[in-house]
Scaffold this motif. Structure first.
Motif, PDB file in Angstrom:
ATOM      1  N   ILE A   1       0.835  -1.207   0.000  1.00  0.00           N
ATOM      2  CA  ILE A   1       0.000   0.000   0.000  1.00  0.00           C
ATOM      3  C   ILE A   1       0.866   1.252   0.000  1.00  0.00           C
ATOM      4  O   ILE A   1       0.617   2.192  -0.766  1.00  0.00           O
ATOM      5  CB  ILE A   1      -0.951  -0.002   1.214  1.00  0.00           C
ATOM      6  CG1 ILE A   1      -1.896  -1.192   1.161  1.00  0.00           C
ATOM      7  CG2 ILE A   1      -1.717   1.308   1.305  1.00  0.00           C
ATOM      8  CD1 ILE A   1      -2.784  -1.238  -0.058  1.00  0.00           C
ATOM      9  N   ALA A   2       1.873   1.314   0.858  1.00  0.00           N
ATOM     10  CA  ALA A   2       2.732   2.500   0.904  1.00  0.00           C
ATOM     11  C   ALA A   2       3.436   2.719  -0.431  1.00  0.00           C
ATOM     12  O   ALA A   2       3.561   3.850  -0.897  1.00  0.00           O
ATOM     13  CB  ALA A   2       3.753   2.378   2.033  1.00  0.00           C
ATOM     14  N   HIS A   3       3.871   1.653  -1.063  1.00  0.00           N
ATOM     15  CA  HIS A   3       4.526   1.795  -2.364  1.00  0.00           C
ATOM     16  C   HIS A   3       3.540   2.258  -3.430  1.00  0.00           C
ATOM     17  O   HIS A   3       3.883   3.065  -4.288  1.00  0.00           O
ATOM     18  CB  HIS A   3       5.216   0.492  -2.781  1.00  0.00           C
ATOM     19  CG  HIS A   3       6.618   0.391  -2.279  1.00  0.00           C
ATOM     20  ND1 HIS A   3       7.698   0.876  -2.978  1.00  0.00           N
ATOM     21  CD2 HIS A   3       7.112  -0.124  -1.123  1.00  0.00           C
ATOM     22  CE1 HIS A   3       8.801   0.659  -2.285  1.00  0.00           C
ATOM     23  NE2 HIS A   3       8.469   0.057  -1.152  1.00  0.00           N
ATOM     24  N   GLN A   4       2.306   1.766  -3.382  1.00  0.00           N
ATOM     25  CA  GLN A   4       1.320   2.199  -4.362  1.00  0.00           C
ATOM     26  C   GLN A   4       0.978   3.673  -4.191  1.00  0.00           C
ATOM     27  O   GLN A   4       0.810   4.393  -5.166  1.00  0.00           O
ATOM     28  CB  GLN A   4       0.050   1.352  -4.247  1.00  0.00           C
ATOM     29  CG  GLN A   4       0.229  -0.055  -4.752  1.00  0.00           C
ATOM     30  CD  GLN A   4      -1.004  -0.911  -4.526  1.00  0.00           C
ATOM     31  OE1 GLN A   4      -1.913  -0.548  -3.800  1.00  0.00           O
ATOM     32  NE2 GLN A   4      -1.015  -2.073  -5.159  1.00  0.00           N
ATOM     33  N   VAL A   5       0.888   4.136  -2.945  1.00  0.00           N
ATOM     34  CA  VAL A   5       0.497   5.520  -2.676  1.00  0.00           C
ATOM     35  C   VAL A   5       1.683   6.472  -2.772  1.00  0.00           C
ATOM     36  O   VAL A   5       1.595   7.525  -3.407  1.00  0.00           O
ATOM     37  CB  VAL A   5      -0.169   5.632  -1.284  1.00  0.00           C
ATOM     38  CG1 VAL A   5      -0.437   7.083  -0.922  1.00  0.00           C
ATOM     39  CG2 VAL A   5      -1.461   4.838  -1.267  1.00  0.00           C
ATOM     40  N   HIS A   6       2.806   6.120  -2.132  1.00  0.00           N
ATOM     41  CA  HIS A   6       3.933   7.044  -2.015  1.00  0.00           C
ATOM     42  C   HIS A   6       5.120   6.711  -2.910  1.00  0.00           C
ATOM     43  O   HIS A   6       5.931   7.576  -3.199  1.00  0.00           O
ATOM     44  CB  HIS A   6       4.435   7.086  -0.569  1.00  0.00           C
ATOM     45  CG  HIS A   6       3.370   7.348   0.434  1.00  0.00           C
ATOM     46  ND1 HIS A   6       2.639   8.512   0.463  1.00  0.00           N
ATOM     47  CD2 HIS A   6       2.890   6.577   1.435  1.00  0.00           C
ATOM     48  CE1 HIS A   6       1.760   8.450   1.443  1.00  0.00           C
ATOM     49  NE2 HIS A   6       1.884   7.281   2.047  1.00  0.00           N
ATOM     50  N   GLY A   7       5.243   5.442  -3.288  1.00  0.00           N
ATOM     51  CA  GLY A   7       6.403   5.032  -4.068  1.00  0.00           C
ATOM     52  C   GLY A   7       7.564   4.562  -3.209  1.00  0.00           C
ATOM     53  O   GLY A   7       8.646   4.287  -3.709  1.00  0.00           O
ATOM     54  N   TRP A   8       7.346   4.447  -1.897  1.00  0.00           N
ATOM     55  CA  TRP A   8       8.362   4.004  -0.953  1.00  0.00           C
ATOM     56  C   TRP A   8       7.672   3.597   0.340  1.00  0.00           C
ATOM     57  O   TRP A   8       6.485   3.847   0.526  1.00  0.00           O
ATOM     58  CB  TRP A   8       9.387   5.101  -0.671  1.00  0.00           C
ATOM     59  CG  TRP A   8       8.768   6.417  -0.297  1.00  0.00           C
ATOM     60  CD1 TRP A   8       8.392   7.412  -1.157  1.00  0.00           C
ATOM     61  CD2 TRP A   8       8.408   6.864   1.011  1.00  0.00           C
ATOM     62  NE1 TRP A   8       7.820   8.441  -0.457  1.00  0.00           N
ATOM     63  CE2 TRP A   8       7.824   8.141   0.878  1.00  0.00           C
ATOM     64  CE3 TRP A   8       8.519   6.322   2.270  1.00  0.00           C
ATOM     65  CZ2 TRP A   8       7.369   8.877   1.960  1.00  0.00           C
ATOM     66  CZ3 TRP A   8       8.062   7.054   3.360  1.00  0.00           C
ATOM     67  CH2 TRP A   8       7.500   8.324   3.188  1.00  0.00           C
ATOM     68  N   CYS A   9       8.416   2.945   1.251  1.00  0.00           N
ATOM     69  CA  CYS A   9       7.876   2.573   2.562  1.00  0.00           C
ATOM     70  C   CYS A   9       9.013   2.539   3.576  1.00  0.00           C
ATOM     71  O   CYS A   9      10.179   2.727   3.235  1.00  0.00           O
ATOM     72  CB  CYS A   9       7.158   1.231   2.498  1.00  0.00           C
ATOM     73  SG  CYS A   9       8.234  -0.203   2.375  1.00  0.00           S
ATOM     74  N   SER A  10       8.672   2.274   4.824  1.00  0.00           N
ATOM     75  CA  SER A  10       9.685   2.281   5.884  1.00  0.00           C
ATOM     76  C   SER A  10      10.622   1.086   5.806  1.00  0.00           C
ATOM     77  O   SER A  10      11.658   1.074   6.468  1.00  0.00           O
ATOM     78  CB  SER A  10       9.013   2.322   7.258  1.00  0.00           C
ATOM     79  OG  SER A  10       8.185   1.192   7.430  1.00  0.00           O
ATOM     80  N   ALA A  11      10.312   0.087   4.992  1.00  0.00           N
ATOM     81  CA  ALA A  11      11.234  -1.044   4.815  1.00  0.00           C
ATOM     82  C   ALA A  11      12.322  -0.722   3.800  1.00  0.00           C
ATOM     83  O   ALA A  11      13.302  -1.463   3.683  1.00  0.00           O
ATOM     84  CB  ALA A  11      10.465  -2.291   4.380  1.00  0.00           C
ATOM     85  N   CYS A  12      12.170   0.381   3.068  1.00  0.00           N
ATOM     86  CA  CYS A  12      13.203   0.801   2.109  1.00  0.00           C
ATOM     87  C   CYS A  12      14.438   1.271   2.874  1.00  0.00           C
ATOM     88  O   CYS A  12      14.309   1.884   3.938  1.00  0.00           O
ATOM     89  CB  CYS A  12      12.683   1.940   1.227  1.00  0.00           C
ATOM     90  SG  CYS A  12      11.379   1.453   0.084  1.00  0.00           S
ATOM     91  N   PRO A  13      15.624   0.997   2.371  1.00  0.00           N
ATOM     92  CA  PRO A  13      16.838   1.436   3.060  1.00  0.00           C
ATOM     93  C   PRO A  13      16.858   2.956   3.225  1.00  0.00           C
ATOM     94  O   PRO A  13      16.535   3.698   2.302  1.00  0.00           O
ATOM     95  CB  PRO A  13      17.975   0.990   2.133  1.00  0.00           C
ATOM     96  CG  PRO A  13      17.369  -0.002   1.202  1.00  0.00           C
ATOM     97  CD  PRO A  13      15.908   0.295   1.129  1.00  0.00           C
TER      98      PRO A  13
END
Length: 78
Positions: A27-39
């Motif tokens: 969901i975060a990737h679909q909305v923002h293009g990134w998430c907190s699991a990204c380095p």
């Protein structure tokens, strides 16, 4: 994607990825293009971005995120 990102890079400076890698928030990737699991991205950044996204969807968002009155649990237990 429902809204256009205001930035073309994630908080960590990398390009936006709308297809989440394994183990990342879809969901975060679909909305923002990134998430907190990204380095290089912290959880608070994802939570703040989600809250800003929710507030942007409201016609007249409140000036604060605080509840107008204490919850019944807080009123009972302090």
């Amino acid at each position: 994607m429902a809204d256009t990102p205001t930035s073309q890079t994630a908080p960590n400076g990398r390009r936006l990825e709308h297809d989440a890698p394994p183990g990342h928030s879809l969901i975060a990737h679909q909305v923002h293009g990134w998430c907190s699991a990204c380095p290089g991205v912290e959880l608070w950044e994802e939570l703040h971005a989600c809250r800003q996204h929710q507030r942007a969807a409201q016609d007249n968002p409140p000036a604060t995120d605080r509840a107008p009155h204490p919850s019944p649990e807080v009123a009972r237990h302090g």
